[in-house]
Design an enzyme around this catalytic site. Sequence first.
Site, PDB file in Angstrom:
ATOM      1  CE  LYS A  87      -4.361   1.011   2.314  1.00 11.88           C
ATOM      2  NZ  LYS A  87      -5.072   0.840   3.573  1.00 11.88           N
TER       3      LYS A  87
HETATM    4  C1  E4P Z   1      -8.289   1.991   3.386  1.00 12.13           C
HETATM    5  O1  E4P Z   1      -7.642   1.055   3.009  1.00 12.13           O
HETATM    6  C2  E4P Z   1      -8.227   2.570   4.726  1.00 12.13           C
HETATM    7  O2  E4P Z   1      -7.636   1.614   5.593  1.00 12.13           O
HETATM    8  C3  E4P Z   1      -9.552   2.893   5.337  1.00 12.13           C
HETATM    9  O3  E4P Z   1     -10.629   2.504   4.530  1.00 12.13           O
HETATM   10  C4  E4P Z   1      -9.664   4.242   5.933  1.00 12.13           C
HETATM   11  O4  E4P Z   1     -10.935   4.364   6.524  1.00 12.13           O
HETATM   12  P1  E4P Z   1     -11.303   5.471   7.614  1.00 12.13           P
HETATM   13  O5  E4P Z   1     -11.591   6.741   6.909  1.00 12.13           O
HETATM   14  O6  E4P Z   1     -12.530   4.914   8.288  1.00 12.13           O
HETATM   15  O7  E4P Z   1     -10.117   5.572   8.535  1.00 12.13           O
END
Ligand code: E4P
Length: 222
Positions: A87
């Site tokens: 990522k």
């Molecule tokens: C994506 O991969 C992120 O881990 C995640 O969806 C972020 O979500 P949030 O806005 O609830 O922190």
Amino acid sequence: MKFFIDTANLTQIREAEDLGILDGVTTNPSLMAKEGITGHDKILKHYVDICNVVTGDVSAEVLATDFTGIVEEGEMLSSLHRQIVVKVPMIKDGLKALKYFDKKGIRTNCTLVFSAGQALLAAKAGATYVSPFIGRLDDINQDGVDLIHQIVHIYRTYDYKTQVLAASIRSPLHIVKCAEAGADVATCPLSAILDLLKHPLTDSGLAKFLADARKFSEPVNR
Ligand code: E4P
């Protein structure tokens, strides 16, 4: 549409896997910290533990923000397990690293995407997944689902292979709206996945069926 779970909590990952509908996992540094997973070695072990629970892709986020650091960290994360997807944040050096990883055959998830322009760059760089954060856009009064429609339209127009991974999902409605918009994947909290099951007419209908079945299975006095 594939379902990923957005957590580093192994109990929740197991519960979603047991449902039989889980296709993968996304994590981020905040989700790891929430589970008390800190320190280099513990974090790496946790990624492997997650991979051993699920059969699909598991996103592991780099912490470096410079090209060399992202590449080194990404190659190390990718070597941990064949299910790991690296990522990478949508920043200038991240974009360059996405292209590098693509050439090396390392799969990537471009994260922290909030605009169609960023998604276009991620696709051109050869990202495997792009993660638009729809809940965080809603939080600042922009329609996150609109962004999913926009990105899906652009990718289909140019036949980009990057998969649209709707992230920052907060509700079952978000999941359904992302499916309608043509997202390839939705990464969701377990609660939002479980909420998809619920309908009051299912509950009342089942209660009536069971009551009727009991009524007719009672012995009849003649
Ligand atoms: C994506 O991969 C992120 O881990 C995640 O969806 C972020 O979500 P949030 O806005 O609830 O922190």
